[in-house]
Motif scaffolding. Sequence first.
Motif, PDB file in Angstrom:
ATOM      1  N   ALA A 122      45.738  48.812  40.647  1.00  0.00           N
ATOM      2  CA  ALA A 122      45.858  47.403  40.993  1.00  0.00           C
ATOM      3  C   ALA A 122      45.447  47.686  42.369  1.00  0.00           C
ATOM      4  CB  ALA A 122      47.680  47.301  41.267  1.00  0.00           C
ATOM      5  N   GLN A 123      45.396  48.697  43.230  1.00  0.00           N
ATOM      6  CA  GLN A 123      44.762  48.923  44.397  1.00  0.00           C
ATOM      7  C   GLN A 123      43.192  48.559  44.458  1.00  0.00           C
ATOM      8  OE1 GLN A 123      45.149  52.727  46.360  1.00  0.00           O
ATOM      9  NE2 GLN A 123      45.991  51.899  47.968  1.00  0.00           N
ATOM     10  N   GLN A 124      42.574  49.219  43.302  1.00  0.00           N
ATOM     11  CA  GLN A 124      41.322  49.115  43.200  1.00  0.00           C
ATOM     12  C   GLN A 124      40.875  47.721  43.038  1.00  0.00           C
ATOM     13  OE1 GLN A 124      39.203  51.830  40.138  1.00  0.00           O
ATOM     14  NE2 GLN A 124      40.838  52.945  40.267  1.00  0.00           N
ATOM     15  N   ALA A 125      41.645  47.090  42.376  1.00  0.00           N
ATOM     16  CA  ALA A 125      41.079  45.608  42.036  1.00  0.00           C
ATOM     17  C   ALA A 125      41.286  44.742  43.381  1.00  0.00           C
ATOM     18  CB  ALA A 125      42.209  45.132  41.026  1.00  0.00           C
ATOM     19  N   MET A 126      42.481  45.007  43.829  1.00  0.00           N
ATOM     20  CA  MET A 126      42.410  44.195  45.091  1.00  0.00           C
ATOM     21  C   MET A 126      41.441  44.638  46.215  1.00  0.00           C
ATOM     22  SD  MET A 126      44.878  42.552  44.396  1.00  0.00           S
ATOM     23  CE  MET A 126      45.005  41.408  45.695  1.00  0.00           C
ATOM     24  N   ASN A 127      41.249  45.893  46.158  1.00  0.00           N
ATOM     25  CA  ASN A 127      40.071  46.571  47.374  1.00  0.00           C
ATOM     26  C   ASN A 127      38.627  45.903  46.688  1.00  0.00           C
ATOM     27  OD1 ASN A 127      41.945  47.688  48.615  1.00  0.00           O
ATOM     28  ND2 ASN A 127      41.722  49.770  48.038  1.00  0.00           N
ATOM     29  N   SER A 128      38.546  45.587  45.528  1.00  0.00           N
ATOM     30  CA  SER A 128      37.136  45.138  44.956  1.00  0.00           C
ATOM     31  C   SER A 128      37.017  43.780  45.207  1.00  0.00           C
ATOM     32  CB  SER A 128      36.980  45.235  43.474  1.00  0.00           C
ATOM     33  OG  SER A 128      37.177  46.725  43.160  1.00  0.00           O
ATOM     34  N   GLY A 129      38.243  43.241  45.664  1.00  0.00           N
ATOM     35  CA  GLY A 129      37.910  41.755  46.133  1.00  0.00           C
ATOM     36  C   GLY A 129      38.520  40.622  45.045  1.00  0.00           C
ATOM     37  N   PHE A 130      39.289  41.348  43.862  1.00  0.00           N
ATOM     38  CA  PHE A 130      39.727  40.589  42.743  1.00  0.00           C
ATOM     39  C   PHE A 130      40.909  39.733  43.698  1.00  0.00           C
ATOM     40  CE2 PHE A 130      36.947  42.885  40.903  1.00  0.00           C
ATOM     41  CZ  PHE A 130      37.320  43.670  39.689  1.00  0.00           C
ATOM     42  N   SER A 131      41.324  38.465  43.059  1.00  0.00           N
ATOM     43  CA  SER A 131      42.288  37.464  43.418  1.00  0.00           C
ATOM     44  C   SER A 131      43.798  38.024  43.167  1.00  0.00           C
ATOM     45  CB  SER A 131      41.720  36.239  42.936  1.00  0.00           C
ATOM     46  OG  SER A 131      40.526  36.025  43.514  1.00  0.00           O
ATOM     47  N   SER A 132      43.960  38.643  41.789  1.00  0.00           N
ATOM     48  CA  SER A 132      45.337  38.669  41.551  1.00  0.00           C
ATOM     49  C   SER A 132      45.313  39.817  40.463  1.00  0.00           C
ATOM     50  CB  SER A 132      45.873  37.601  41.040  1.00  0.00           C
ATOM     51  OG  SER A 132      47.221  37.679  40.739  1.00  0.00           O
ATOM     52  N   TYR A 133      46.612  40.419  40.240  1.00  0.00           N
ATOM     53  CA  TYR A 133      46.676  41.614  39.240  1.00  0.00           C
ATOM     54  C   TYR A 133      47.951  41.236  38.374  1.00  0.00           C
ATOM     55  CZ  TYR A 133      46.544  46.395  37.367  1.00  0.00           C
ATOM     56  OH  TYR A 133      46.429  47.157  36.531  1.00  0.00           O
ATOM     57  N   LEU A 134      48.002  40.673  37.411  1.00  0.00           N
ATOM     58  CA  LEU A 134      49.264  40.411  36.550  1.00  0.00           C
ATOM     59  C   LEU A 134      49.455  41.226  35.242  1.00  0.00           C
ATOM     60  CD1 LEU A 134      48.720  36.181  36.386  1.00  0.00           C
ATOM     61  CD2 LEU A 134      49.890  37.580  38.188  1.00  0.00           C
ATOM     62  N   LEU A 135      50.605  41.378  35.137  1.00  0.00           N
ATOM     63  CA  LEU A 135      50.869  42.248  33.776  1.00  0.00           C
ATOM     64  C   LEU A 135      51.245  41.721  32.700  1.00  0.00           C
ATOM     65  CD1 LEU A 135      52.768  45.143  35.788  1.00  0.00           C
ATOM     66  CD2 LEU A 135      50.743  45.182  35.325  1.00  0.00           C
ATOM     67  N   LYS A 136      50.777  42.183  31.702  1.00  0.00           N
ATOM     68  CA  LYS A 136      51.336  41.744  30.210  1.00  0.00           C
ATOM     69  C   LYS A 136      52.778  42.523  29.747  1.00  0.00           C
ATOM     70  CE  LYS A 136      46.523  41.565  28.350  1.00  0.00           C
ATOM     71  NZ  LYS A 136      45.776  41.887  27.120  1.00  0.00           N
ATOM     72  N   PRO A 137      53.702  41.579  29.062  1.00  0.00           N
ATOM     73  CA  PRO A 137      53.271  40.254  28.586  1.00  0.00           C
ATOM     74  C   PRO A 137      53.392  39.276  29.738  1.00  0.00           C
ATOM     75  CG  PRO A 137      55.534  41.140  28.295  1.00  0.00           C
ATOM     76  CD  PRO A 137      55.025  42.350  28.770  1.00  0.00           C
ATOM     77  N   LEU A 138      52.471  38.403  29.838  1.00  0.00           N
ATOM     78  CA  LEU A 138      52.139  37.476  30.721  1.00  0.00           C
ATOM     79  C   LEU A 138      53.143  36.589  31.045  1.00  0.00           C
ATOM     80  CD1 LEU A 138      49.984  36.695  32.703  1.00  0.00           C
ATOM     81  CD2 LEU A 138      48.956  35.012  31.035  1.00  0.00           C
ATOM     82  N   SER A 139      53.679  36.121  32.498  1.00  0.00           N
ATOM     83  CA  SER A 139      54.626  35.201  32.701  1.00  0.00           C
ATOM     84  C   SER A 139      53.986  33.955  32.872  1.00  0.00           C
ATOM     85  CB  SER A 139      55.382  35.865  34.053  1.00  0.00           C
ATOM     86  OG  SER A 139      55.921  34.546  34.625  1.00  0.00           O
ATOM     87  N   LYS A 140      54.385  32.991  32.317  1.00  0.00           N
ATOM     88  CA  LYS A 140      53.880  31.397  32.679  1.00  0.00           C
ATOM     89  C   LYS A 140      53.876  30.965  34.198  1.00  0.00           C
ATOM     90  CE  LYS A 140      54.329  26.772  31.428  1.00  0.00           C
ATOM     91  NZ  LYS A 140      55.224  25.929  30.475  1.00  0.00           N
ATOM     92  N   ASN A 141      55.004  31.421  34.694  1.00  0.00           N
ATOM     93  CA  ASN A 141      55.168  30.967  36.089  1.00  0.00           C
ATOM     94  C   ASN A 141      54.205  31.750  36.921  1.00  0.00           C
ATOM     95  OD1 ASN A 141      57.088  28.976  35.423  1.00  0.00           O
ATOM     96  ND2 ASN A 141      58.832  30.423  35.762  1.00  0.00           N
ATOM     97  N   GLU A 142      54.202  33.052  36.676  1.00  0.00           N
ATOM     98  CA  GLU A 142      53.113  33.856  37.624  1.00  0.00           C
ATOM     99  C   GLU A 142      51.756  33.434  37.484  1.00  0.00           C
ATOM    100  OE1 GLU A 142      55.409  38.004  38.482  1.00  0.00           O
ATOM    101  OE2 GLU A 142      53.855  38.100  36.875  1.00  0.00           O
TER     102      GLU A 142
END
Length: 257
Positions: A91-111
Motif C-alpha cells: 500500500a505504501q509503495q502504491a501511494m508513493n508511486s503516485g497511485f490514487s487509492s488502494y482498495l481491498l477485495k472483497p470490494l466494498s461498493k461504497n468505498e
Amino acid sequence: MAELLIVDNDQHARNEISSIISESKYNFLSIYEASTVQRGLLLLKQSQPSALIIDLSLPDMDGIKFGRTALQLYPSLPIIVVTQLKMFELAQQAMNSGFSSYLLKPLSKNELLETFDRVLTPEISSAVNQVINKGSGSFITDLKNPIESAIQFIQLNYGESLTLKQISNQVYLSPSYFSRLFKEDTGMTFVEYVSFVRVQKAKGMLRLSSLPIEVIANNTGFANSSYFATAFKKIVEKTPSEYRDQFHWESNITVTS
C-alpha cells in the motif's frame, strides 16, 4: 469520451466492478477490460482512459511496475489498486508511486464509489454532474421530493460551505419547515447529516492516502482541523489520527502474521 480500464486476471472481480459502476451515477463510463498487462498496455496506448483499476497480482508483470509504466504514459491518470494483498508495504509503495487509492477485495461498493468521487478527473466530474442534472448544467430540484433533492445536493457539494438556509432555499422550503422535515425523514438534524457525510468521505481519504489531516479536513468541508477532529471522534469514536493508525496497525499485523 469517458472511459475506464480494468486490468485484472480475475474475471469475477472485473464483473463485480462493472456491475457496481453500471448501477451507479458513473454508468456513463465506457468500460474496457484486460486480463494481462500486455493487453492492458495496448488499450492504454490506443486511448487514454479517465481512470485505471489494477490488481497487483498480474500474470505477466508486477502490478506496481505496471502502474508506474501507466503513469509514465499519462502522469495525471488516476490509478486505483483493487487487490487481496493486505500488506502495508505494498500500500505504501502504491501511494508513493503516485497511485490514487488502494482498495481491498472483497470490494466494498461504497468505498469504490467514494474513491471515484475523490480521484476522478475534472472532465469526469463534469460529466457526472451533467448526467445527474440531465444536461442542464445546474442542479435540478425535484419539488415532489425536496429532502431527497437536499440529500443529493449535500452529497455533491459536501466540500463546500453548506448552511441550512442555503439548502432550504435550494428546495424552496422555509428554513424551519425544512429543518423539521429533514429530521423526520433522515433521523438526523441538518448539521448532523452534513457532518456525517463529510466524515464518511474523510474516512476513505485517511485509510487510503497519506495526505495531512489538515488537508483532508479542508477538502471535506470542515472549517478547521480542530472542528474536524471533534466531529470525527463523535461519529467514529476515534480521532482521525487514531483511525488512520488503526488501519496501518492492522496492515502491519497482516504482514507479520
